[in-house]
Enzyme design. Sequence first.
Site, mmCIF file in Angstrom:
data_model
loop_
_atom_site.group_PDB
_atom_site.id
_atom_site.type_symbol
_atom_site.label_atom_id
_atom_site.label_comp_id
_atom_site.label_asym_id
_atom_site.label_seq_id
_atom_site.Cartn_x
_atom_site.Cartn_y
_atom_site.Cartn_z
ATOM 1 N NE ARG A 98 39.031 -22.532 48.928
ATOM 2 C CZ ARG A 98 39.527 -23.709 48.567
ATOM 3 N NH1 ARG A 98 40.693 -23.777 47.916
ATOM 4 N NH2 ARG A 98 38.887 -24.817 48.873
ATOM 5 C CE LYS A 133 57.044 -13.874 28.666
ATOM 6 N NZ LYS A 133 57.239 -14.781 27.516
ATOM 7 C CE LYS A 165 61.751 -8.022 26.409
ATOM 8 N NZ LYS A 165 62.289 -9.389 26.493
ATOM 9 C CD GLU A 195 64.301 -9.825 23.212
ATOM 10 O OE1 GLU A 195 63.545 -10.340 24.065
ATOM 11 O OE2 GLU A 195 63.927 -8.929 22.421
ATOM 12 C CG ASP A 216 63.350 -13.633 21.914
ATOM 13 O OD1 ASP A 216 62.822 -14.296 22.822
ATOM 14 O OD2 ASP A 216 62.714 -12.904 21.135
#
Length: 280
Positions: A98, A133, A165, A195, A216
């Site tokens: 598995r 992500k 960011k 960003e 963005d």
Amino acid sequence: MLEWPSVHRIIAAAFAEDVGAIDLTSETVIPAEARATFVLRTRETIVVCGIDVAEAVFRSRAPQCGFEAGAKDGAKVEKGTVLATVTGPARALLTAERTALNLLSHMSAVATVTRRYVERIEGTKAQLIDTRKTTPGLRAIEKHATSVGGARNHRLDLAGGIMIKDNHISVCGSIAAAVARARATAPVLTKIEVECDRLDQVKEAVEAGADVIMLDNMKPPMLAEAVAMVAGRVPLEASGGVNLDTIRAIAETGVDFISVGRITQGAPPVDIGLDATIEA
């Protein structure tokens, strides 16, 4: 390239989760001396990824097992293709089954979805890149799978580059201030990406000396304006709102990179099975 120390940690964690104290079924049902040949076979068309990882899983339980790969990572194979054949002590290999299937299926899923995105932007200058992500704990194998699928890796972790960011900008007060502070203390070969979600921010980022600009959640018309404004002075990355239906139009605006979180976040599992034949 696989980071094997990370891969071995992933395998160990997967076994700890899946096996527990003992594989009760294999230990009670399978004779200790039994050997078997197991065939890993795909039940759908996939881009293969994780053959070496599957081998490492089996060898972690049966170090002397025979493992013969039937396909290479990066190959697109049809339903029914034998990906590998494994021979060895049946108990140990069944305990590994598995975990091997989970990792091989997940890595192949990411590579398969990535390849679909790459094919959508063929003929443009844009390159597909991944994001952070990723599934917690699985970044090493997911980043490898995106590269096998044809994408390039963005930052592997927060130490891999400077990404300024919106929240960083808010705290610093401006893009110019944030870039200046980064430039003053960062290692000299480290790139600084900013960003931006407005064209005035793009102008400020260029003037501040950003090495890369992330556009963005901009629609294609605004992306095209940004491309014209920058005029090749700084590489541009489009991000946000990217899927298989939108990526071509985004690529055709002339951006250099397109980052897609869906290739790691939204890859549906592919179906790979294991069939066993007892040795004579």
